[in-house]
Design an enzyme around this catalytic site. Structure first.
Site, PDB file in Angstrom:
ATOM      1  N   LEU A  86      11.767   1.022   6.358  1.00 47.63           N
ATOM      2  CA  LEU A  86      11.148   1.460   5.119  1.00 47.63           C
ATOM      3  C   LEU A  86      11.867   2.709   4.602  1.00 47.63           C
ATOM      4  CD1 LEU A  86       8.694   0.987   3.185  1.00 47.63           C
ATOM      5  CD2 LEU A  86       7.511   2.742   4.520  1.00 47.63           C
ATOM      6  N   TYR A  91       0.838  -1.199   0.000  1.00 43.19           N
ATOM      7  CA  TYR A  91       0.000   0.000   0.000  1.00 43.19           C
ATOM      8  C   TYR A  91       0.869   1.243   0.000  1.00 43.19           C
ATOM      9  CZ  TYR A  91       0.938   1.092   4.927  1.00 43.19           C
ATOM     10  OH  TYR A  91       1.547   1.452   6.098  1.00 43.19           O
ATOM     11  N   LYS A 101       6.607  -2.014   1.864  1.00 43.04           N
ATOM     12  CA  LYS A 101       5.470  -1.384   2.542  1.00 43.04           C
ATOM     13  C   LYS A 101       4.274  -2.331   2.451  1.00 43.04           C
ATOM     14  CE  LYS A 101       3.302   3.157   3.156  1.00 43.04           C
ATOM     15  NZ  LYS A 101       3.816   3.389   4.516  1.00 43.04           N
ATOM     16  N   GLU A 160      13.122   2.402  13.449  1.00 40.14           N
ATOM     17  CA  GLU A 160      12.138   3.370  12.961  1.00 40.14           C
ATOM     18  C   GLU A 160      10.922   3.336  13.867  1.00 40.14           C
ATOM     19  OE1 GLU A 160      10.885   2.240   9.025  1.00 40.14           O
ATOM     20  OE2 GLU A 160      10.606   0.144   9.579  1.00 40.14           O
TER      21      GLU A 160
END
Length: 285
Positions: free
Chosen positions: A203, A31, A147, A179
């Site tokens: 990511l 997505y 993702k 992250e």
């Protein structure tokens, strides 16, 4: 609200998926979320390039992504969102196939494509005043560079953060900050910005890329893509979250200790200033 689903424009409440849809059964898909600022989308091309890379990694035959910018612009207009801050949500899965099985369906199985738009309210107070974050062990899979829609570990970590009075959870793996649940993390020490380098552990954030490659050179802030040791958090001058929905959000507290002087720092303010100048311009690509 009108949405785009498998080649058709249709009202969201009329959309239905097969019980054999692999996104529903296996979280087998990717997505993207693209921000819309007043009258234009921001970094659309970069988002779609990342989606294309994710689809290749998952071996999902990509649809015609070049059509997506026109589709999201059309949905913004049809849903009366021009002049608003809004989001476009894009999801592509491997599609529906019966019987359910733990390997790929035939190659001619069409992917499922969903695109939706909605209003979005910027986190103005958090961006202005800063937030508290909560550390969590990074228990996710080792392809965080994709993702994926498989977000349960992120959801659980974020809920733990909220339960502890924090706005976001930041992940710790092998003693280093990786992250956040939907953000990248940057730290500033002695006028140098540090952040986890790109790898399978994080990511490749679109806002991260803008900050590191465009804003920091513009404001003469050196960048070092080096992991931030968890043990060094208390010694950082500044700490910030960057991402599509959080934009540039200062971190002023981690668990029970304060970052800097508990207020957004000088460099964070400079990054914010330049970032919002960029988002105000249509020439972002």
């Amino acid at each position: 609200m009108l949405a785009y689903f498998n080649g058709e424009f249709i009202e969201e409440e009329k959309i239905s998926v097969s019980p054999y849809e692999r996104g529903f059964l296996f979280a087998d898909g990717v997505y993207e979320v693209v921000r819309y600022y007043d009258d234009h989308f921001f970094q659309t091309e970069a988002h779609l390039k990342r989606m294309e890379n994710g689809l290749k990694e998952l071996r999902i035959e990509p649809p015609h992504l070049t059509e997506f910018p026109e589709i999201i612009e059309f949905l913004i207009k049809k849903n009366n969102l021009p002049g608003e801050n809004a989001l476009a949500y894009i999801q592509i899965t491997r599609g529906a196939f019966n019987p359910r099985r733990h390997f790929f369906p035939p190659k001619d199985t069409p992917p499922t494509v969903l695109i939706m738009t909605s209003k979005f309210k910027s986190h103005t107070e958090e961006i202005e005043n800063g937030v508290k974050v909560f550390r969590q062990p990074d228990l996710r899979w080792l392809r965080c560079d994709i993702k994926s829609i498989a977000l349960l570990p992120n959801v659980l970590a974020r809920q733990n953060a909220i339960d502890n009075g924090a706005a976001e959870a930041i992940f710790v793996r092998d003693g280093y900050i990786t992250e956040g649940t939907h953000t990248n993390v940057c730290g500033i020490k002695e006028n140098v910005l540090y952040t986890q380098p790109l790898s399978n552990l994080i990511l490749s954030g679109i806002t991260r890329q803008v900050v590191l490659k465009e804003i920091c050179p513009r404001i003469n802030l050196p960048v070092r893509e080096r992991p931030i040791p968890e043990s060094d958090l208390e010694n950082l001058d500044e700490l910030l979250l960057v991402g599509t929905t959080v934009e540039i959000t200062p971190i002023v507290q981690v668990d029970n200790f304060i970052i800097g002087n508990s207020k957004p720092g000088h460099w964070t303010r400079k990054i914010q200033e330049n970032f919002f100048e960029m988002t105000a311009s249509k020439n972002d690509e």
